[in-house]
Design an enzyme around this catalytic site. Sequence first.
Site, PDB file in Angstrom:
ATOM      1  N   PRO A  58       0.831  -1.220   0.000  1.00 35.34           N
ATOM      2  CA  PRO A  58       0.000   0.000   0.000  1.00 35.34           C
ATOM      3  C   PRO A  58       0.860   1.262   0.000  1.00 35.34           C
ATOM      4  O   PRO A  58       1.915   1.310   0.641  1.00 35.34           O
ATOM      5  CB  PRO A  58      -0.823  -0.122   1.280  1.00 35.34           C
TER       6      PRO A  58
ATOM      7  N   LEU B  49       5.212   0.720   4.704  1.00 36.04           N
ATOM      8  CA  LEU B  49       5.806  -0.550   4.274  1.00 36.04           C
ATOM      9  C   LEU B  49       6.809  -0.352   3.132  1.00 36.04           C
ATOM     10  O   LEU B  49       7.141  -1.295   2.417  1.00 36.04           O
ATOM     11  CB  LEU B  49       4.714  -1.545   3.855  1.00 36.04           C
TER      12      LEU B  49
ATOM     13  N   SER C   9       6.719   1.410   0.221  1.00 37.78           N
ATOM     14  CA  SER C   9       6.265   1.309  -1.174  1.00 37.78           C
ATOM     15  C   SER C   9       7.132   2.169  -2.092  1.00 37.78           C
ATOM     16  O   SER C   9       7.530   1.727  -3.173  1.00 37.78           O
ATOM     17  CB  SER C   9       4.808   1.731  -1.290  1.00 37.78           C
TER      18      SER C   9
ATOM     19  N   ALA D 171      10.555   0.649  -2.717  1.00 36.77           N
ATOM     20  CA  ALA D 171      10.502  -0.543  -3.570  1.00 36.77           C
ATOM     21  C   ALA D 171      10.317  -0.142  -5.035  1.00 36.77           C
ATOM     22  O   ALA D 171      10.968  -0.699  -5.926  1.00 36.77           O
ATOM     23  CB  ALA D 171       9.369  -1.459  -3.110  1.00 36.77           C
TER      24      ALA D 171
ATOM     25  N   ASP E  26      15.241   2.654   4.071  1.00 36.16           N
ATOM     26  CA  ASP E  26      14.222   1.996   3.241  1.00 36.16           C
ATOM     27  C   ASP E  26      14.828   1.463   1.943  1.00 36.16           C
ATOM     28  O   ASP E  26      14.556   0.329   1.534  1.00 36.16           O
ATOM     29  CB  ASP E  26      13.101   2.985   2.883  1.00 36.16           C
TER      30      ASP E  26
HETATM   31  C1  MEV Z   1      10.014   6.376   6.610  1.00 32.79           C
HETATM   32  O1  MEV Z   1       9.732   5.083   6.052  1.00 32.79           O
HETATM   33  C2  MEV Z   1      11.082   6.252   7.655  1.00 32.79           C
HETATM   34  C3  MEV Z   1      11.587   7.558   8.245  1.00 32.79           C
HETATM   35  O2  MEV Z   1      12.582   7.205   9.215  1.00 32.79           O
HETATM   36  C4  MEV Z   1      12.172   8.472   7.187  1.00 32.79           C
HETATM   37  C5  MEV Z   1      13.469   7.904   6.599  1.00 32.79           C
HETATM   38  O3  MEV Z   1      14.162   7.109   7.239  1.00 32.79           O
HETATM   39  O4  MEV Z   1      13.797   8.308   5.465  1.00 32.79           O
HETATM   40  C6  MEV Z   1      10.474   8.300   8.962  1.00 32.79           C
END
Ligand code: MEV
Length: 338
Positions: A112, A117, A119, A122, A164
């Site tokens: 989503p 998660l 997205s 990815a 991420d």
């Molecule tokens: C967002 O998925 C995670 C945060 O820590 C921002 C980032 O690490 O870029 C809030």
Amino acid sequence: MTVCSAPGKVYLFGEHAVVYGEPAVPAAIERRARVTVEPRADDRVRVTAEDLSLDGFTVEYGGSTGGRPNVDVPTPLVEAAMGYVDAAVRQARSAADAPDAGFDITVESDIPLGAGLGSSAAVVVAGIDAATRALDEPLDRRDLADRAYRAEFEVQDGQASRADTFCSTMGGAVRVEGDDCEPIDAPNLPFVIGFDGGAGDTGALVAGVRERRERYRFAADTVRSIGDIVRAGEELLAGAVPEADPSRELLAELGDLMDFNHGLLAALGVSARSLDAMVWAARDAGAHGAKLTGAGGGGCIVALDPDTETPTALSFTQGCEAAFRAELATEGVRVEAP
Ligand code: MEV
């Protein structure tokens, strides 16, 4: 036609604090974005997002990246998704030294949008990999992760960590601290995810934490305490047998740290009523621990429970749109069709 896919992720520990140099441990999950790239004879880019869905969450649109897609989800989410695809195209063109390369791009995803998660990471990772391969200039994984990070950094106005994008590229569990990114061993953790059907605005949430951290010393201390939780979690993971089912004792200890981490994220203002409700429903059902994952504000929580109670309880929780189990994705980005 080149097709690549990359997994989404949950944060076991450390989101937000990772933006300020604390460590974080995200783990890739078997929910993937697939990006198909076909080079064009001209310099135009056409993007079709066929199905960005999770149980009733579907987007369909087509058109150039400059066009206005026709969709039934909030425009900011679609604009955000298009921004990430644009940034991925820029990175692929620059990596392949092909500034005028044009592409037909199709994005399909079962992660989503904007729900914590991963997205966007990815899509960016799979998109850059597919586009550079389509131009016969494949990148090694570290370079790909770096390009994907730069794309996210650009879209998120300089407020992104490498967590991420590195996790989505490498798969498995990873440890990220500033520019230092490494895969780490992890047991087969029984992740359960609850999704409230919504999304948070990552940029605004990160900006909110930054403001509190600058304003209040205790908020800065809270960010540092999240770093302490991550270090404690890493020690636990280092003592576990990789890819084996973890003991109940280990799950209980990791769960305690996740509960603590959620409390500190809530103190920093990034939880939401729906996320708190799902966290408490999971805990009441006997989950070893539960926390929001990602930027917060709405979206998903992650809980640890090898049994069926937590997914069942979440599916009956008001405000929970979907509850599902997520396997650790040991494989990161991969080529689905060369
Ligand atoms: C967002 O998925 C995670 C945060 O820590 C921002 C980032 O690490 O870029 C809030």
